[in-house]
Write a protein that holds these residues in place. Sequence first.
Motif, PDB file in Angstrom:
ATOM      1  N   VAL A  82       0.837  -1.195   0.000  1.00 46.37           N
ATOM      2  CA  VAL A  82       0.000   0.000   0.000  1.00 46.37           C
ATOM      3  C   VAL A  82       0.871   1.244   0.000  1.00 46.37           C
ATOM      4  N   ARG A  83       0.671   2.063  -1.023  1.00 48.18           N
ATOM      5  CA  ARG A  83       1.338   3.363  -1.060  1.00 48.18           C
ATOM      6  C   ARG A  83       0.272   4.449  -1.222  1.00 48.18           C
ATOM      7  N   ARG A  84      -0.549   4.338  -2.276  1.00 51.76           N
ATOM      8  CA  ARG A  84      -1.583   5.365  -2.496  1.00 51.76           C
ATOM      9  C   ARG A  84      -2.904   4.954  -1.843  1.00 51.76           C
ATOM     10  N   VAL A  85      -3.426   5.860  -1.013  1.00 54.68           N
ATOM     11  CA  VAL A  85      -4.646   5.580  -0.253  1.00 54.68           C
ATOM     12  C   VAL A  85      -5.695   6.633  -0.575  1.00 54.68           C
ATOM     13  N   LEU A  86      -6.935   6.211  -0.750  1.00 54.25           N
ATOM     14  CA  LEU A  86      -8.054   7.141  -0.883  1.00 54.25           C
ATOM     15  C   LEU A  86      -8.850   7.131   0.416  1.00 54.25           C
ATOM     16  N   LEU A  87      -8.996   8.308   1.017  1.00 60.99           N
ATOM     17  CA  LEU A  87      -9.783   8.411   2.253  1.00 60.99           C
ATOM     18  C   LEU A  87     -11.203   8.838   1.912  1.00 60.99           C
ATOM     19  N   HIS A  88     -12.164   8.130   2.442  1.00 62.09           N
ATOM     20  CA  HIS A  88     -13.561   8.450   2.155  1.00 62.09           C
ATOM     21  C   HIS A  88     -14.411   8.296   3.411  1.00 62.09           C
ATOM     22  N   PRO A  89     -14.381   9.310   4.297  1.00 65.07           N
ATOM     23  CA  PRO A  89     -15.230   9.224   5.483  1.00 65.07           C
ATOM     24  C   PRO A  89     -16.702   9.180   5.088  1.00 65.07           C
ATOM     25  N   GLN A 149     -15.085   3.799  -9.986  1.00 64.90           N
ATOM     26  CA  GLN A 149     -14.194   4.768 -10.617  1.00 64.90           C
ATOM     27  C   GLN A 149     -12.807   4.798  -9.988  1.00 64.90           C
ATOM     28  N   ARG A 150     -12.759   4.670  -8.661  1.00 62.07           N
ATOM     29  CA  ARG A 150     -11.502   4.981  -7.972  1.00 62.07           C
ATOM     30  C   ARG A 150     -10.689   3.781  -7.508  1.00 62.07           C
ATOM     31  N   TYR A 151     -11.342   2.651  -7.304  1.00 55.25           N
ATOM     32  CA  TYR A 151     -10.641   1.553  -6.619  1.00 55.25           C
ATOM     33  C   TYR A 151      -9.374   1.121  -7.359  1.00 55.25           C
ATOM     34  N   SER A 152      -9.454   1.039  -8.674  1.00 58.60           N
ATOM     35  CA  SER A 152      -8.298   0.556  -9.431  1.00 58.60           C
ATOM     36  C   SER A 152      -7.188   1.588  -9.574  1.00 58.60           C
ATOM     37  N   THR A 209     -18.280  -4.157  -1.299  1.00 59.28           N
ATOM     38  CA  THR A 209     -17.476  -5.201  -0.664  1.00 59.28           C
ATOM     39  C   THR A 209     -17.193  -6.333  -1.645  1.00 59.28           C
ATOM     40  N   PHE A 210     -18.236  -6.739  -2.383  1.00 60.46           N
ATOM     41  CA  PHE A 210     -18.025  -7.843  -3.311  1.00 60.46           C
ATOM     42  C   PHE A 210     -17.352  -7.408  -4.615  1.00 60.46           C
ATOM     43  N   TYR A 211     -17.392  -6.120  -4.893  1.00 58.97           N
ATOM     44  CA  TYR A 211     -16.558  -5.614  -5.990  1.00 58.97           C
ATOM     45  C   TYR A 211     -15.086  -5.817  -5.613  1.00 58.97           C
ATOM     46  N   ALA A 212     -14.756  -5.466  -4.372  1.00 54.32           N
ATOM     47  CA  ALA A 212     -13.377  -5.660  -3.889  1.00 54.32           C
ATOM     48  C   ALA A 212     -13.026  -7.143  -3.843  1.00 54.32           C
ATOM     49  N   ALA A 213     -13.986  -7.988  -3.464  1.00 50.26           N
ATOM     50  CA  ALA A 213     -13.728  -9.434  -3.412  1.00 50.26           C
ATOM     51  C   ALA A 213     -13.462  -9.974  -4.818  1.00 50.26           C
TER      52      ALA A 213
END
Lengths: 300, 259
Positions: free
Chosen positions: A206-213, A223-226, A242-246
């Motif tokens: 992990v280097r680049r992180v997107l924060l989304h409170p 749009q952003r996960y990849s 969650t299942f997109y990430a899975a």
Amino acid sequence: MELSRRRFALVAGSASVTQLGLAGAEPLTAEVVVRRVQAELGGDWAAAGADGFKAGDPATVVKGIATTSMATLDVLKQVAKANANLVLTYEPTFYGRGDGRAAAPGGGRGPGGVSADDPVFKAKNEFIEKNGLVVFRLRDHWQARKDNDMVTGLAAALGWSAHRVKTDDALYDISPATAQATVDLIRTKLNLRAGLRAVGDRKATVRRVLLHPGAMTPATMWQRYSTVDLIVAGEVREWENTFYAADIFTAGDKRALVTVGRVVSEDPGMRACADWLKTVVKEVPATWIGAGDPYWRPTA
Amino acid sequence: MTAREVIELIKKNGGVPFNERSYRDTFKAGNPDDTVKGIATTMMVTWDMLKRAHAAGLNLVISHEDTWWNDRDDVKDLTDNPLYKLKNEWIAKNGMIIWRDHDHMHAMKPDFTVVGSLRSIGIKGGENDTMAPRIHTIPETTLGELAAQVKRVSGIRAFRCVGDPKARVSKILLGPGYATPRMTAEADVVIGGEQQEADGGFDNVEYVRDAASLGMPKGVIMLGHVVSEQPGMEDYAKWMRTFIPDIPIQFVPAEEPFW
């Protein structure tokens, strides 16, 4: 109709308090503080919006201000103990979008809203009244602020403030570590229990992180996960993000999604709100009271 | 037998009217007129689950939840999405067919998702339960012990509890999936799959936090969406075998996604 009547009562209330105060000095009532906050934040404060007074008398003279992500009863007890009496809360006080006043659609099954004789609702109202508290919801206008303190507050809590990629986005380039190690760090920094849930590749770097409170929609996820190694969100719908990430994990992509809990993800942004308030209202102290992670799970 | 014919048999044997206008209960991928070699029932059409179904020689997947990461399985914003393209191509290449049974399944009596959910966490007497949540009275225990039982019996990892673990509880109100019921005066514990945490119609989490702060014995257990409804798809597979005896039918669970 209801609101305009309340508005009238407000004005009438403020007038009587003013008469009791020192000549020329307007007492610092909750209404005065809120008007100042509204003027500073700008925008249109529609009567029908989520933001507004939720409990207590706006004509109350303010001794101290507390900000929180959610005005739970435990938070309100700490407010009273800290000798503050005006609470600015990001989330509802009375168990839903309707804030105890009307039925609201969505959310769980069954009717929305809460009945006037509900024992928890009644006890909370009594506590507020007995302790002379005033509760104002400040969500839409706080998150609309250009500085986006909901994001920078969360970054500060995680120790990542210096790593922001650019000022108009919620991306942070942190020192490389595995997703597992980064999630462990998040758990420690935010003092999380069972509210933290992660999905994806534990071994990803992990280097680049997107924060989304707060809550993240599927469209944002798609749009952003990849484009990042890790998304830190408040909450998502399991059957969507969650299942997109899975599935991305199954595809062999090395990244991860961690949800920390909606309210917990909003705690640091309301801490930033207390810091900001100190620059807007200098007469009384402003403090932040975290709502914390409500979840646990058995260890055995 | 074609996939279309299998689905017609499901509609005929469901015992309730099938709503042909449901946007959920439709084919999501594949050719409905292909011959069915074997049937997999599942809670969610994850890619991982699809691969296991394919490896088992099953080409028709019947899922309670979606395939394309949104309730409507709307793919108009996904046509250029790399993951969508990969998964969709894999489905086509391997001749998989996907059909969703959601609304129809919740209308059935009993509702297998509720029956399976209650059984999977060790609450007896829910064999005929429907979508309408009702109180289940269990021998009085603590919220902490109930949660430990849930973990022991179900094997679910990432569930979440709210309330005082020492609270004495006996009345359970359960609604799996996203149909987590709201707390009532009578119920001690609400058990659900998932629910928006705050700013919804009724926020169980905050309500139970406040009740606990007042010393009232209330609790919430959020099992997770898929794991809460999934055991019912095993019942669904059993039920299908009663009217489709000559095609292999297997329950192929979707994975619990969380670490």
